[in-house]
Design a protein around this motif. Structure first.
Motif, PDB file in Angstrom:
ATOM      1  N   PRO A 136      -3.445  -1.606  -7.829  1.00 13.83           N
ATOM      2  CA  PRO A 136      -4.395  -0.545  -7.478  1.00 13.83           C
ATOM      3  C   PRO A 136      -4.482  -0.284  -5.977  1.00 13.83           C
ATOM      4  N   GLN A 137      -4.004  -1.224  -5.154  1.00  8.82           N
ATOM      5  CA  GLN A 137      -4.017  -1.039  -3.700  1.00  8.82           C
ATOM      6  C   GLN A 137      -2.929  -0.073  -3.244  1.00  8.82           C
ATOM      7  N   LEU A 138      -1.999   0.237  -4.118  1.00 13.55           N
ATOM      8  CA  LEU A 138      -0.895   1.146  -3.800  1.00 13.55           C
ATOM      9  C   LEU A 138      -1.419   2.579  -3.784  1.00 13.55           C
ATOM     10  N   LYS A 139      -1.381   3.206  -2.619  1.00 18.25           N
ATOM     11  CA  LYS A 139      -1.981   4.535  -2.456  1.00 18.25           C
ATOM     12  C   LYS A 139      -0.995   5.622  -2.036  1.00 18.25           C
ATOM     13  N   LYS A 140       0.093   5.238  -1.356  1.00 16.19           N
ATOM     14  CA  LYS A 140       1.017   6.246  -0.811  1.00 16.19           C
ATOM     15  C   LYS A 140       2.415   6.063  -1.363  1.00 16.19           C
ATOM     16  N   LEU A 141       3.040   7.193  -1.677  1.00 15.19           N
ATOM     17  CA  LEU A 141       4.418   7.206  -2.131  1.00 15.19           C
ATOM     18  C   LEU A 141       5.215   8.142  -1.233  1.00 15.19           C
ATOM     19  N   TYR A 142       6.285   7.614  -0.680  1.00 10.18           N
ATOM     20  CA  TYR A 142       7.194   8.425   0.118  1.00 10.18           C
ATOM     21  C   TYR A 142       8.518   8.518  -0.624  1.00 10.18           C
ATOM     22  N   PHE A 143       8.966   9.743  -0.842  1.00 10.20           N
ATOM     23  CA  PHE A 143      10.206   9.985  -1.569  1.00 10.20           C
ATOM     24  C   PHE A 143      11.363  10.073  -0.596  1.00 10.20           C
ATOM     25  N   ASN A 144      12.391   9.300  -0.859  1.00  5.80           N
ATOM     26  CA  ASN A 144      13.590   9.298  -0.027  1.00  5.80           C
ATOM     27  C   ASN A 144      14.508  10.413  -0.531  1.00  5.80           C
ATOM     28  N   GLY A 145      14.222  11.624  -0.094  1.00  5.72           N
ATOM     29  CA  GLY A 145      15.053  12.769  -0.446  1.00  5.72           C
ATOM     30  C   GLY A 145      14.441  13.678  -1.500  1.00  5.72           C
ATOM     31  N   GLN A 146      15.079  14.818  -1.666  1.00 10.44           N
ATOM     32  CA  GLN A 146      14.575  15.875  -2.540  1.00 10.44           C
ATOM     33  C   GLN A 146      14.674  15.552  -4.027  1.00 10.44           C
ATOM     34  N   THR A 147      15.698  14.812  -4.444  1.00 12.67           N
ATOM     35  CA  THR A 147      15.815  14.505  -5.872  1.00 12.67           C
ATOM     36  C   THR A 147      14.639  13.659  -6.318  1.00 12.67           C
ATOM     37  N   ALA A 148      14.352  12.601  -5.607  1.00 17.16           N
ATOM     38  CA  ALA A 148      13.173  11.783  -5.924  1.00 17.16           C
ATOM     39  C   ALA A 148      11.905  12.621  -5.752  1.00 17.16           C
ATOM     40  N   GLY A 149      11.894  13.481  -4.746  1.00 18.11           N
ATOM     41  CA  GLY A 149      10.735  14.299  -4.440  1.00 18.11           C
ATOM     42  C   GLY A 149      10.378  15.318  -5.502  1.00 18.11           C
ATOM     43  N   LYS A 150      11.277  15.567  -6.431  1.00 16.71           N
ATOM     44  CA  LYS A 150      10.965  16.491  -7.536  1.00 16.71           C
ATOM     45  C   LYS A 150       9.810  15.974  -8.386  1.00 16.71           C
ATOM     46  N   MET A 151       9.516  14.697  -8.267  1.00 17.91           N
ATOM     47  CA  MET A 151       8.429  14.086  -9.036  1.00 17.91           C
ATOM     48  C   MET A 151       7.106  14.077  -8.268  1.00 17.91           C
ATOM     49  N   GLN A 152       7.063  14.712  -7.113  1.00 15.02           N
ATOM     50  CA  GLN A 152       5.883  14.659  -6.259  1.00 15.02           C
ATOM     51  C   GLN A 152       4.607  15.090  -6.984  1.00 15.02           C
ATOM     52  N   ALA A 153       4.628  16.219  -7.673  1.00 10.38           N
ATOM     53  CA  ALA A 153       3.421  16.718  -8.347  1.00 10.38           C
ATOM     54  C   ALA A 153       2.937  15.736  -9.414  1.00 10.38           C
ATOM     55  N   TYR A 154       3.850  15.118 -10.132  1.00 12.32           N
ATOM     56  CA  TYR A 154       3.517  14.120 -11.145  1.00 12.32           C
ATOM     57  C   TYR A 154       2.685  12.992 -10.541  1.00 12.32           C
ATOM     58  N   HIS A 164       0.817  -1.215   0.000  1.00 10.96           N
ATOM     59  CA  HIS A 164       0.000   0.000   0.000  1.00 10.96           C
ATOM     60  C   HIS A 164       0.848   1.261   0.000  1.00 10.96           C
ATOM     61  N   THR A 165       2.126   1.118   0.358  1.00 15.04           N
ATOM     62  CA  THR A 165       3.040   2.251   0.457  1.00 15.04           C
ATOM     63  C   THR A 165       4.337   1.895  -0.253  1.00 15.04           C
ATOM     64  N   LEU A 166       4.822   2.830  -1.066  1.00 16.49           N
ATOM     65  CA  LEU A 166       6.055   2.612  -1.804  1.00 16.49           C
ATOM     66  C   LEU A 166       7.046   3.714  -1.442  1.00 16.49           C
ATOM     67  N   ILE A 167       8.255   3.306  -1.104  1.00 13.41           N
ATOM     68  CA  ILE A 167       9.319   4.273  -0.856  1.00 13.41           C
ATOM     69  C   ILE A 167      10.148   4.368  -2.124  1.00 13.41           C
ATOM     70  N   LEU A 168      10.239   5.583  -2.643  1.00 13.50           N
ATOM     71  CA  LEU A 168      10.936   5.822  -3.899  1.00 13.50           C
ATOM     72  C   LEU A 168      12.238   6.578  -3.667  1.00 13.50           C
ATOM     73  N   GLY A 169      13.330   5.964  -4.054  1.00 17.27           N
ATOM     74  CA  GLY A 169      14.599   6.674  -4.119  1.00 17.27           C
ATOM     75  C   GLY A 169      14.725   7.298  -5.491  1.00 17.27           C
ATOM     76  N   SER A 170      15.870   7.862  -5.770  1.00 17.77           N
ATOM     77  CA  SER A 170      16.098   8.417  -7.097  1.00 17.77           C
ATOM     78  C   SER A 170      16.649   7.344  -8.020  1.00 17.77           C
ATOM     79  N   PHE A 171      17.809   6.774  -7.654  1.00 22.05           N
ATOM     80  CA  PHE A 171      18.476   5.739  -8.444  1.00 22.05           C
ATOM     81  C   PHE A 171      19.532   5.103  -7.551  1.00 22.05           C
ATOM     82  N   PRO A 172      19.754   3.782  -7.668  1.00 21.55           N
ATOM     83  CA  PRO A 172      20.741   3.127  -6.792  1.00 21.55           C
ATOM     84  C   PRO A 172      22.153   3.682  -6.973  1.00 21.55           C
ATOM     85  N   GLY A 173      22.874   3.775  -5.857  1.00 21.46           N
ATOM     86  CA  GLY A 173      24.268   4.191  -5.893  1.00 21.46           C
ATOM     87  C   GLY A 173      25.156   3.076  -6.402  1.00 21.46           C
ATOM     88  N   GLU A 174      26.424   3.386  -6.574  1.00 20.60           N
ATOM     89  CA  GLU A 174      27.376   2.410  -7.119  1.00 20.60           C
ATOM     90  C   GLU A 174      27.422   1.114  -6.313  1.00 20.60           C
TER      91      GLU A 174
END
Length: 161
Positions: free
Chosen positions: A104-122, A14-24
């Motif tokens: 469809p049960q996925l309702k919440k997205l939490y962005f791990n940091g500001q770079t990922a968070g730039k997509m919040q409005a989308y 129901h909740t997805l944590i989104l990073g930007s992209f994996p580090g090395e």
């Protein structure tokens, strides 16, 4: 072009944590948040009141999924030298249309940091509830672990079932 990972989701997510992209380190280990100095697993352990740190990687993922929490990144692929979000170039978005159709049960997205968070409005335009959490990256040192933890706990404790 670097390639990211598939989503960690199931029918209960129901909740997805989104990073930007994996580090090395994560790319080489093929594991989300594999860099030891990244605070992600500590933040999740404290927020969920579980010891995720001492579990094998697959057990960590299964524990998150058991709590309805999944992982993914905003970008599917990008060009980047090093691991800093500020070095991401030509980022290609992951296929969130298919994700939303298949989960469809996925309702919440939490962005791990500001770079990922730039997509919040989308994502808000697509009906998701969203929040930007302080980055778990060691590069984000403006806030202490305890300060970050308060925000992570506030968000995640409302979601665990």
């Amino acid at each position: 072009m670097l390639q990211g990972f598939p989503p960690v989701v199931n029918e209960k997510t129901h909740t997805l944590i989104l990073g930007s992209f994996p580090g090395e380190t994560s790319l080489h280990a093929y594991q989300y948040y594999a860099y030891k100095q990244n605070q992600f697993w500590r933040l999740m352990s404290a927020s969920l009141e579980l010891d995720l740190i001492n579990l094998e990687y697959e057990q960590r993922l299964n524990s998150l999924l058991a709590h309805g929490i999944g992982l993914w990144d905003v970008f599917h692929s990008c060009i980047r030298s090093g691991s800093l979000d500020s070095a991401i170039r030509q980022g290609k978005l992951n296929d969130f249309t298919s994700l939303q159709a298949n989960h469809p049960q996925l309702k919440k997205l939490y962005f791990n940091g500001q770079t990922a968070g730039k997509m919040q409005a989308y994502f808000q335009e697509r009906g998701y509830l969203t929040a930007i959490l302080p980055s778990s990256s060691p590069a984000y040192a403006m806030r202490s672990f305890d300060e970050k933890l308060k925000d992570w706990q506030k968000a995640l404790r409302a979601d665990i079932r």
